[in-house]
Design a protein around this motif. Structure first.
Motif, PDB file in Angstrom:
ATOM      1  N   ARG A 187       0.948  -1.433   8.230  1.00 63.25           N
ATOM      2  CA  ARG A 187      -0.143  -2.296   7.660  1.00 63.25           C
ATOM      3  C   ARG A 187       0.331  -3.091   6.480  1.00 63.25           C
ATOM      4  O   ARG A 187      -0.210  -4.242   6.491  1.00 63.25           O
ATOM      5  N   ASN A 188       1.520  -2.708   5.801  1.00 64.23           N
ATOM      6  CA  ASN A 188       2.147  -3.468   4.660  1.00 64.23           C
ATOM      7  C   ASN A 188       2.798  -4.741   5.185  1.00 64.23           C
ATOM      8  O   ASN A 188       2.768  -6.054   4.885  1.00 64.23           O
ATOM      9  N   GLY A 238       2.522   4.118  10.100  1.00 64.37           N
ATOM     10  CA  GLY A 238       1.232   3.310  10.093  1.00 64.37           C
ATOM     11  C   GLY A 238       1.152   2.639   8.731  1.00 64.37           C
ATOM     12  O   GLY A 238       0.619   1.360   8.875  1.00 64.37           O
ATOM     13  N   ASN A 239       1.393   3.282   7.732  1.00 62.42           N
ATOM     14  CA  ASN A 239       1.325   2.520   6.327  1.00 62.42           C
ATOM     15  C   ASN A 239       2.333   1.617   6.164  1.00 62.42           C
ATOM     16  O   ASN A 239       2.035   0.366   5.780  1.00 62.42           O
ATOM     17  N   GLU A 253       1.566  -6.340   8.043  1.00 61.40           N
ATOM     18  CA  GLU A 253       0.679  -7.026   8.401  1.00 61.40           C
ATOM     19  C   GLU A 253       0.018  -7.738   7.282  1.00 61.40           C
ATOM     20  O   GLU A 253      -0.418  -9.175   7.345  1.00 61.40           O
ATOM     21  N   MET A 254      -0.062  -7.174   5.918  1.00 62.34           N
ATOM     22  CA  MET A 254      -0.708  -7.665   4.849  1.00 62.34           C
ATOM     23  C   MET A 254       0.027  -8.758   4.168  1.00 62.34           C
ATOM     24  O   MET A 254      -0.315  -9.765   3.608  1.00 62.34           O
ATOM     25  N   GLN A 281       0.979  -1.234  -0.037  1.00 62.11           N
ATOM     26  CA  GLN A 281       0.246   0.019  -0.117  1.00 62.11           C
ATOM     27  C   GLN A 281       0.778   1.264   0.082  1.00 62.11           C
ATOM     28  O   GLN A 281       1.985   1.414   0.769  1.00 62.11           O
TER      29      GLN A 281
END
Length: 315
Positions: free
Chosen positions: A156-157, A152-153, A159-160, A80
């Motif tokens: 998120r990556n 935060g970004n 976790e993905m 992301q």
């Protein structure tokens, strides 16, 4: 227009749909030969452009083969990111030197066990792409950057893509301002999930490798980077820095010529191996021949202005 209002675009994102209000998602495919064991140098074939010639396989899984070399057909990392950003938030984009450094890391994974079960630290992790690759073989990965939107970004990556990790790997996303002290104090203003712990610092003491990509673009930040590197590379065991950068040129009124001033600032800190004859500690580096690294990352043009460096901090 103020510098803070100027938007930049990485050439990696050229051809993406126009920017929207939300983040964009890209899928980066990495491919390499599937070896049969032993030294994988015997299994790597490249064409005249340095791209890998892949054998036809139906399997798309990866394998850790004895003595720990990574062999794979292909896998995909979902990232992301933003398509454009201000200079302050360039960590929300994917940049070219990050992909070249990723190729280098994957090549090490495929041809040696040097990165297996390591503890490593990345400075200026941005989207977290490189750290996600390292987590496939490492024991602990610390991804660091400055700014909660970028962190935060990055989280998120992470976790993905956690299904791609070595099952024993621990990946930490941490706030690190290069102008701060090291070790970082426990600033209660930093959200707990990005805050350093005493256990983190004990692990970083044993980190043998530091990675950084696309962090050379502002002289002020370069000065801060090397100030932080002096402290981190003197912390615990000896550490090796692998740094990827892209020379960025602009017209200088002082020089009346097109120059890469940011690159010149970087080189002012680095001494070549054969020229280093000082008693005090200094950064000693050697340039890695990028042409000898196969292109595992598909869909981008390396160009001529990306360099990789191996750097140590020694007397």
């Amino acid at each position: 227009m103020k510098d803070s209002e100027i938007h930049l675009m990485s050439e990696i994102h050229l051809g993406c749909p126009p920017a929207t209000n939300g983040p964009f998602v890209s899928r980066f495919t990495f491919s390499s030969p599937l070896g049969l064991g032993g030294s994988s140098n015997d299994h790597i074939s490249v064409d005249k452009d340095g791209d890998l010639l892949l054998p036809r396989r139906t399997s798309k899984s990866f394998h850790l083969m004895t003595p720990g070399f990574l062999f794979l057909d292909s896998f995909t990392v979902t990232i992301q990111h933003c398509i454009t950003s201000t200079l302050r938030d360039v960590g929300l984009q994917v940049w070219k030197a990050q992909l070249v450094l990723s190729d280098f890391v994957l090549h090490k994974m495929c041809t040696s066990s040097q990165l297996n079960s390591i503890v490593c630290l990345e400075l200026g992790s941005g989207t977290g792409l490189l750290g996600i690759l390292l987590a496939r073989v490492a024991k602990a990965v610390f991804l660091t950057d400055h700014g909660y939107e970028i962190l935060g970004n990055c989280l998120r990556n992470v976790e993905m893509n956690s299904s791609l990790f070595n099952p024993q790997a621990v990946v930490n996303v941490r706030e690190l301002n290069w102008m701060s002290e090291w070790p970082v104090d426990g600033d209660c203003r930093v959200p707990e999930k990005y805050r350093w712990s005493s256990q983190d610092f004990e692990q970083v003491k044993s980190a043998s490798f530091i990675f950084a990509a696309d962090v050379i673009y502002s002289d002020d930040l370069t000065v801060a980077l090397f100030s932080m590197l002096k402290r981190v590379m003197s912390f615990g065991c000896d550490k090796v820095l692998y740094l990827g950068l892209e020379k960025r040129y602009n017209f200088s009124l002082d020089d009346l010529n097109v120059v890469a001033n940011g690159y010149a600032c970087f080189r002012s800190y680095i001494k070549e191996d054969e020229l280093c004859e000082q008693e005090e500690k200094s950064f000693v580096g050697k340039r890695i021949d990028v042409t000898q690294i196969p292109q595992y990352t598909k869909g981008y043009d390396r160009g001529e202005d990306v360099e990789l460096w191996e750097i140590k901090y020694v007397a």
